[in-house]
Design an enzyme around this catalytic site. Structure first.
Site, short mmCIF file in Angstrom:
data_model
loop_
_atom_site.label_atom_id
_atom_site.label_comp_id
_atom_site.label_asym_id
_atom_site.label_seq_id
_atom_site.Cartn_x
_atom_site.Cartn_y
_atom_site.Cartn_z
N SER A 294 0.80 -1.23 0.00
CA SER A 294 0.00 0.00 0.00
C SER A 294 0.83 1.28 0.00
O SER A 294 0.48 2.23 -0.72
CB SER A 294 -0.98 0.00 1.18
OG SER A 294 -1.88 -1.06 1.04
N LYS B 206 -9.16 -7.03 10.25
CA LYS B 206 -10.33 -6.42 9.62
C LYS B 206 -11.62 -6.62 10.42
O LYS B 206 -12.47 -5.74 10.45
CB LYS B 206 -10.49 -6.94 8.19
CG LYS B 206 -9.38 -6.42 7.27
CD LYS B 206 -9.39 -7.01 5.88
CE LYS B 206 -8.15 -6.52 5.11
NZ LYS B 206 -8.06 -7.03 3.74
N ASP C 54 -12.71 -3.79 0.37
CA ASP C 54 -12.04 -4.89 -0.32
C ASP C 54 -12.89 -5.49 -1.44
O ASP C 54 -12.38 -5.83 -2.51
CB ASP C 54 -11.68 -6.01 0.67
CG ASP C 54 -10.41 -5.72 1.45
OD1 ASP C 54 -9.63 -4.84 1.02
OD2 ASP C 54 -10.20 -6.38 2.49
N GLY D 193 -12.37 -18.82 1.76
CA GLY D 193 -12.11 -17.89 2.85
C GLY D 193 -13.32 -17.02 3.13
O GLY D 193 -13.77 -16.27 2.25
N GLY E 269 -13.53 -14.90 5.95
CA GLY E 269 -13.17 -13.91 6.96
C GLY E 269 -13.60 -12.51 6.54
O GLY E 269 -14.55 -12.37 5.76
N GLY F 141 -2.99 -9.89 -5.49
CA GLY F 141 -3.48 -9.06 -4.39
C GLY F 141 -3.19 -7.58 -4.56
O GLY F 141 -3.96 -6.73 -4.08
#
Lengths: 280, 280
Positions: free
Chosen positions: A21, A71, A108, A132, A134, A244
């Protein structure tokens, strides 16, 4: 050039050494002529609450980006959250309000849909296998449903977590076909890894995979600097693939707009409209 | 270019918008090829303890520079302090040890003596009037006594604080002539402002001053970007003068060495020798 009046943004994670980032946001901030800088912030998981308390009391800090594994833990720290965060139960961005309160939102899912479409793939009408359930996985599930995916099969090593996410998405989206647990890659158009497996150089695949059909687009949200085992397998199979970093790039300008630092080239995303208007 | 692995340093103060340290330290770090960055950190005074707790738990933060008004409040937060901090009761730098403990030391006195001598003035044998007996003032008093000043008259709006500092310096230095309260600028070689008066654009002089003799060196540690009223008066009177930025410059490399980031051009100040050896 950082000076005493430079405003601060941080990206909080554990670990953070791998995050991309700062390399994505700081050139954007410079191009937008904002005297602000994003720095990596390593909060060891046992001290996450203490570190966040300190950050949220820091007067020249305007925004916090939240990454793995925080998160979900960050969600209850926000004084208010936006509509996506409310549905997902997780956030990846917090901004300071004029009164000192912090507002959270989750970008996201938006970022990944944006990245998939920037790669020439579409989400509408597609059959998706999501690994996933999460914070990031939940955001992606809702964003794909919003984008009109035809079906979504959610797999998580915690089977109940996958099933619960499928139920939550189903409660707000009637048209999408939802399942959890077993998945069939032979019928899927998109395979998405939304687990952190692949971040550690010793990691293997997030789930056992026999074969990838070259027609399938493979997406791995792990922000690794070199291709993950899943992306390597996708490359070898000739699949279109998205890493990603693209998910981060896909939401960077939107997050800066959320922080009140609107991009000159798309001022529809300014803080006074859009996201701001629907915060609750 | 800041990336996920960049190490962090912060300068904590209230306010911080005026601080010059990022402009001084970051070019030094770049020249030394350290992947580290110093950012300003605004801790509102009521939340200083909360902010410091968060900082001290942040794993990629290697050093904290402490500025007004926190130099004394930061002292008890250190797990251990160096010899100057122990005498002064205040710190302006904290570094993380390998075990996660934080070690504090006070470099303002060293920095100011260095800046005075870099300006062509000497401290040994000189008669000094020091205004301000807080954290920075205390460090300066001890450093001037160490440097062999002939006399030191300390003035503070809190008379007892000035007298107490004079007693503490006298306890360890027999040769220097010490006084507190009233001062006589006609007999002084050096006049030092170690109060924050002059930082606010509406500030006047830190004490009423009738006349500055052109032979006297005038030092103002306020790190203002434009000359303080005291420095303007010194300029008008033709006095040699030294501003607050010089005090920061005078200690920057020493603080980086204390943080374990030794300057290539003076490796005597590496963390394994010198200061490190005498920590207690």
């Amino acid at each position: 050039m950082i000076n005493g009046a430079t405003r601060l943004l941080v990206i909080v994670g554990d670990p953070v050494a791998h995050v991309r980032s700062p390399l994505i946001f700081n050139p954007l901030l410079a191009r937008m002529a904002h005297d602000a800088v994003l720095v990596p912030w390593h909060a060891p998981a046992p001290h996450f609450a203490t570190v966040m308390e300190g950050l949220m009391r820091t007067a020249n800090l305007d925004g916090i980006i939240v990454t793995f594994p925080f998160k979900e833990r960050a969600h209850p720290l926000a004084h208010r959250v936006g509509p996506m965060a409310k549905r997902v139960g997780a956030i990846n961005a917090l901004r300071r309000e004029a009164d000192g309160d912090w507002v959270g939102e989750m970008f996201d899912g938006f970022g990944l849909v944006h990245a998939i479409e920037a790669n020439g793939e579409r989400c509408a009408g597609r059959k998706v296998v999501l690994i996933g359930a999460g914070g990031a996985g939940s955001a992606i599930a809702f964003a794909l449903a919003d984008a009109g995916a035809a079906s979504l099969t959610i797999h998580d090593r915690n089977g109940e977590r996958a099933a619960a996410l499928a139920r939550r998405v189903g409660a707000s989206h009637q048209r999408i076909e939802l399942a959890s647990g077993q998945f069939d890659l032979e019928a899927a158009d998109l395979l998405i890894n939304a687990t952190p497996v692949g971040l550690n150089p010793r990691d293997g695949l997030p789930v056992p995979i026999q074969r990838l059909r070259p027609e399938m687009t493979v997406i791995d949200i792990v922000p690794a600097s070199s291709p993950t085992p899943l992306l390597k397998m996708a490359q070898a199979a000739g699949c279109p693939h998205v890493g990603g970093t693209a998910m981060v790039e896909g939401q960077a300008e939107t997050i800066l707009a959320f922080f009140g630092m609107a991009a000159a080239r798309d001022d529809r995303l300014g803080r006074d409209e859009g996201l701001q208007g629907s915060l609750q």
